[in-house]
Structures are given as structure tokens and as C-alpha cells.
Design a protein around this motif. Structure first.
Motif, PDB file in Angstrom:
ATOM      1  N   UNK A  66       1.612   2.695 -20.032  1.00  0.00           N
ATOM      2  CA  UNK A  66       1.625   3.550 -18.843  1.00  0.00           C
ATOM      3  C   UNK A  66       0.286   3.541 -18.103  1.00  0.00           C
ATOM      4  N   UNK A  67      -0.858   3.733 -18.789  1.00  0.00           N
ATOM      5  CA  UNK A  67      -2.137   3.608 -18.077  1.00  0.00           C
ATOM      6  C   UNK A  67      -2.344   2.212 -17.485  1.00  0.00           C
ATOM      7  N   UNK A  68      -1.867   1.187 -18.194  1.00  0.00           N
ATOM      8  CA  UNK A  68      -1.988  -0.172 -17.660  1.00  0.00           C
ATOM      9  C   UNK A  68      -1.156  -0.323 -16.396  1.00  0.00           C
ATOM     10  N   UNK A  69       0.065   0.200 -16.406  1.00  0.00           N
ATOM     11  CA  UNK A  69       0.922   0.125 -15.216  1.00  0.00           C
ATOM     12  C   UNK A  69       0.246   0.782 -14.024  1.00  0.00           C
ATOM     13  N   UNK A  70      -0.333   1.952 -14.241  1.00  0.00           N
ATOM     14  CA  UNK A  70      -1.013   2.657 -13.155  1.00  0.00           C
ATOM     15  C   UNK A  70      -2.193   1.851 -12.637  1.00  0.00           C
ATOM     16  N   UNK A  71      -2.941   1.230 -13.549  1.00  0.00           N
ATOM     17  CA  UNK A  71      -4.103   0.443 -13.146  1.00  0.00           C
ATOM     18  C   UNK A  71      -3.691  -0.812 -12.379  1.00  0.00           C
ATOM     19  N   UNK A  72      -2.622  -1.469 -12.817  1.00  0.00           N
ATOM     20  CA  UNK A  72      -2.150  -2.678 -12.137  1.00  0.00           C
ATOM     21  C   UNK A  72      -1.634  -2.356 -10.743  1.00  0.00           C
ATOM     22  N   UNK A  73      -0.965  -1.237 -10.600  1.00  0.00           N
ATOM     23  CA  UNK A  73      -0.433  -0.857  -9.294  1.00  0.00           C
ATOM     24  C   UNK A  73      -1.531  -0.370  -8.354  1.00  0.00           C
ATOM     25  N   UNK A  74      -2.624   0.096  -8.920  1.00  0.00           N
ATOM     26  CA  UNK A  74      -3.756   0.517  -8.093  1.00  0.00           C
ATOM     27  C   UNK A  74      -4.509  -0.693  -7.540  1.00  0.00           C
ATOM     28  N   UNK A  75      -4.779  -1.662  -8.399  1.00  0.00           N
ATOM     29  CA  UNK A  75      -5.528  -2.841  -7.968  1.00  0.00           C
ATOM     30  C   UNK A  75      -4.650  -3.915  -7.354  1.00  0.00           C
ATOM     31  N   UNK A  76      -3.467  -4.112  -7.949  1.00  0.00           N
ATOM     32  CA  UNK A  76      -2.495  -5.129  -7.540  1.00  0.00           C
ATOM     33  C   UNK A  76      -3.089  -6.523  -7.682  1.00  0.00           C
ATOM     34  N   UNK A  77      -2.414  -7.533  -7.149  1.00  0.00           N
ATOM     35  CA  UNK A  77      -2.859  -8.905  -7.324  1.00  0.00           C
ATOM     36  C   UNK A  77      -4.165  -9.191  -6.620  1.00  0.00           C
ATOM     37  N   UNK A  78      -4.626 -10.426  -6.739  1.00  0.00           N
ATOM     38  CA  UNK A  78      -5.921 -10.794  -6.175  1.00  0.00           C
ATOM     39  C   UNK A  78      -6.041 -10.511  -4.678  1.00  0.00           C
ATOM     40  N   UNK A  79      -5.003 -10.732  -3.846  1.00  0.00           N
ATOM     41  CA  UNK A  79      -5.133 -10.399  -2.423  1.00  0.00           C
ATOM     42  C   UNK A  79      -5.186  -8.900  -2.152  1.00  0.00           C
ATOM     43  N   UNK A  80      -4.759  -8.090  -3.118  1.00  0.00           N
ATOM     44  CA  UNK A  80      -4.778  -6.646  -2.946  1.00  0.00           C
ATOM     45  C   UNK A  80      -3.582  -6.125  -2.162  1.00  0.00           C
ATOM     46  N   UNK A  81      -3.512  -4.811  -1.982  1.00  0.00           N
ATOM     47  CA  UNK A  81      -2.388  -4.206  -1.254  1.00  0.00           C
ATOM     48  C   UNK A  81      -2.373  -4.620   0.219  1.00  0.00           C
ATOM     49  N   UNK A 131       0.808  -1.221   0.000  1.00  0.00           N
ATOM     50  CA  UNK A 131       0.000   0.000   0.000  1.00  0.00           C
ATOM     51  C   UNK A 131       0.842   1.272   0.000  1.00  0.00           C
ATOM     52  N   UNK A 132       2.163   1.128  -0.082  1.00  0.00           N
ATOM     53  CA  UNK A 132       3.051   2.291  -0.147  1.00  0.00           C
ATOM     54  C   UNK A 132       4.020   2.130  -1.322  1.00  0.00           C
ATOM     55  N   UNK A 133       3.465   2.162  -2.506  1.00  0.00           N
ATOM     56  CA  UNK A 133       4.272   2.011  -3.715  1.00  0.00           C
ATOM     57  C   UNK A 133       4.909   3.357  -4.055  1.00  0.00           C
ATOM     58  N   UNK A 134       6.214   3.408  -4.300  1.00  0.00           N
ATOM     59  CA  UNK A 134       6.872   4.692  -4.594  1.00  0.00           C
ATOM     60  C   UNK A 134       6.436   5.261  -5.939  1.00  0.00           C
ATOM     61  N   UNK A 135       6.610   6.548  -6.105  1.00  0.00           N
ATOM     62  CA  UNK A 135       6.185   7.228  -7.325  1.00  0.00           C
ATOM     63  C   UNK A 135       6.841   6.649  -8.574  1.00  0.00           C
ATOM     64  N   UNK A 136       8.073   6.216  -8.453  1.00  0.00           N
ATOM     65  CA  UNK A 136       8.787   5.713  -9.632  1.00  0.00           C
ATOM     66  C   UNK A 136       8.306   4.338 -10.090  1.00  0.00           C
ATOM     67  N   UNK A 137       7.436   3.704  -9.325  1.00  0.00           N
ATOM     68  CA  UNK A 137       6.977   2.364  -9.678  1.00  0.00           C
ATOM     69  C   UNK A 137       6.210   2.347 -10.993  1.00  0.00           C
ATOM     70  N   UNK A 138       5.417   3.384 -11.261  1.00  0.00           N
ATOM     71  CA  UNK A 138       4.654   3.415 -12.513  1.00  0.00           C
ATOM     72  C   UNK A 138       5.598   3.405 -13.711  1.00  0.00           C
ATOM     73  N   UNK A 139       6.637   4.219 -13.669  1.00  0.00           N
ATOM     74  CA  UNK A 139       7.602   4.246 -14.755  1.00  0.00           C
ATOM     75  C   UNK A 139       8.340   2.926 -14.900  1.00  0.00           C
ATOM     76  N   UNK A 140       8.676   2.317 -13.764  1.00  0.00           N
ATOM     77  CA  UNK A 140       9.399   1.032 -13.792  1.00  0.00           C
ATOM     78  C   UNK A 140       8.534  -0.059 -14.406  1.00  0.00           C
ATOM     79  N   UNK A 141       7.265  -0.126 -14.009  1.00  0.00           N
ATOM     80  CA  UNK A 141       6.373  -1.143 -14.553  1.00  0.00           C
ATOM     81  C   UNK A 141       6.010  -0.833 -16.004  1.00  0.00           C
ATOM     82  N   UNK A 142       5.865   0.444 -16.342  1.00  0.00           N
ATOM     83  CA  UNK A 142       5.588   0.831 -17.729  1.00  0.00           C
ATOM     84  C   UNK A 142       6.670   0.315 -18.661  1.00  0.00           C
ATOM     85  N   UNK A 143       7.934   0.481 -18.259  1.00  0.00           N
ATOM     86  CA  UNK A 143       9.052   0.029 -19.091  1.00  0.00           C
ATOM     87  C   UNK A 143       9.011  -1.479 -19.295  1.00  0.00           C
ATOM     88  N   UNK A 144       8.664  -2.218 -18.248  1.00  0.00           N
ATOM     89  CA  UNK A 144       8.593  -3.677 -18.352  1.00  0.00           C
ATOM     90  C   UNK A 144       7.455  -4.104 -19.276  1.00  0.00           C
TER      91      UNK A 144
END
Length: 245
Positions: free
Chosen positions: A183-198, A159-172
Motif C-alpha cells: 500500500x505505501x508503495x502504491x501510493x509512492x508510485x502513483x505520486x511519482x509515476x513513470x519517468x515522464x511524470x504526471x 495528474x488526476x488519479x482517482x482515490x480508488x487507484x491506490x487500492x487498485x494498485x495495492x492489490x496488483x
């Protein structure tokens, strides 16, 4: 006690099933990633961004994957000769992905997370995930940090993902999946995260990283939590650089 140094074992101590097969070529297939990340896209927006026009093709690809007799298995090496194994469990009535931590000196591997109909996790904080992805250690299924990040992403929750995480996941996502809007997908994935959630991560008085996830093996309050000694050695194996317990 096992002392195997094989980075791609035919069996993992304490883990049944198989046969486990090392199939690194799957990591070069964009459709593989769409299915592997599906549980992270459990919200409509993320699902639409992930699959786009490839929904049917990704479904067909993963149906063929789950119908295999062998269990595709991938390894991410960690410091101190620890390994994270990602096993695609292709049991007919119990398909899923298991995330296991092991060391050649351990009797049994430790199950960190399970991505299936009875998901368990999270098993990794963001900093643990990024450290494992970026360590550049040889001997695993791939040295590519983008592939490693996506491979381990479903086991993460924080629940405390750093700001740079979106850019890091976007690149992957851009490097590996071929999705139209990484980039929008990265933001959405980091918002919802896996099935157990943050989950919220803290450090105990003994310096052990734990979380408060309702379905996490790394939450000491859960009746199914790892024992105190296992929690400690897991935290040590996964500790980000400069934060060794």
C-alpha cells in the motif's frame, strides 16, 4: 496493409528489431516486476519500498533478461481487436521497453510510450490503463488484471488519479510482486509515476483524449506528436467504457 490476427506476432508492422518472443512465464516471476517497475520508482522512498532486500537479486535477474538475444514481448488485447504490445528491447547499447498500439487493419503500429534513457510518454491516462487491465478479453499474454495493470503502468501518467487507484494498485502489487508494504508503495508510485511524470488529460472538440506532457506523443503541441488522425484512432482504441470518441 497487414491483416494478421496473430495475438503474439513475430514482428510488429513498422517496428524493427527483435526477434520478438512471447514469454508469458516471466509474468509469474516476482523479480521480473521489480525491474519492470523500476522507472516508476525514481524517488528514494519508492525505490526502497519496491526493492527492499531484493535489490541485488532483481538487478541480477534483469541483467540476464537484457543480455538475451530475443526480445520478450507481451500483449494486452483491447476492444475492437486492437492490441497493446509491450516489448522489452534488449539491444546491447539501447535497452528499454516500448509500448505499441496496433490493429490488424493498420499498416503500422503506433508507438505510445518508451521507457528507457530517453523516455517518451505518458501514453495512457489512469482510466485508459484501468480499462485495458480489466477488460477480461482473451488472447493476450495473461487475463490477470493485476499483471496487466503492472505491465502497462510505466506507460501511464495522469495528474488526476482517482482515490480508488491506490487500492487498485495495492492489490496488483500484493498479488504479483511479494513486496513487504504494497500500500505505501502504491501510493509512492502513483505520486511519482513513470519517468515522464504526471500529465493533464483533456478532450478536444472532436472528442479525442490528449495530454500536455512535454515528452508525450499524445500532446498535439509537441513537434513529434502523432498526427491528428492517429491521435483520434488511438483515443478510440483506448477509450474507457462509455467514453468512446
Amino acid at each position: 496493409m497487414t491483416h494478421s490476427t496473430d495475438p503474439h506476432p513475430a514482428r510488429i508492422p513498422g517496428y524493427g528489431g527483435g526477434p520478438l518472443t512471447h514469454q508469458p512465464t516471466l509474468l509469474d516471476e516476482p523479480l521480473f516486476w521489480l525491474g519492470h517497475l523500476a522507472s516508476c520508482a525514481h524517488r528514494e522512498e519508492a525505490e526502497s519500498l519496491l526493492f527492499g532486500a531484493d535489490h541485488e537479486a532483481a538487478g541480477a535477474f534483469h541483467l540476464s533478461l537484457w543480455e538475451r538475444a530475443e526480445w520478450p514481448t507481451f500483449t494486452v488485447p483491447l476492444a475492437g481487436d486492437h492490441r497493446l504490445h509491450v516489448v522489452h528491447r534488449t539491444l546491447r547499447d539501447d535497452i528499454g521497453v516500448d509500448y505499441l498500439l496496433h490493429h490488424p487493419g493498420w499498416d503500422l503500429a503506433t508507438l505510445l510510450a518508451r521507457d528507457d534513457g530517453h523516455c517518451m510518454g505518458p501514453g495512457l491516462s489512469w482510466h485508459e490503463l484501468a480499462t485495458a487491465a480489466d477488460n477480461a478479453l482473451p488472447g493476450g499474454s495473461t487475463t490477470d488484471p493485476h499483471a496487466r495493470l503492472l505491465l502497462l503502468l510505466p506507460a501511464f501518467g495522469d495528474d488526476e488519479v482517482p482515490d480508488e487507484a491506490v487500492g487498485r494498485l495495492t492489490a496488483a502489487l500484493r498479488a504479483r510482486t511479494g513486496v513487504d508494504a504494497p500500500e505505501p508503495l502504491a501510493a509512492a508510485l502513483l505520486k511519482g509515476q513513470g519517468a515522464p511524470g504526471p500529465a493533464h488529460w483533456t478532450t478536444t472538440g472532436q472528442g479525442v483524449a490528449v495530454n500536455d506532457g512535454e515528452h508525450s506523443f499524445r500532446n498535439p503541441a509537441n513537434p513529434f506528436s502523432l498526427t491528428a488522425d492517429r491521435l483520434a484512432r488511438v483515443a478510440t482504441a483506448l477509450a474507457p467504457r462509455g467514453k468512446i470518441a
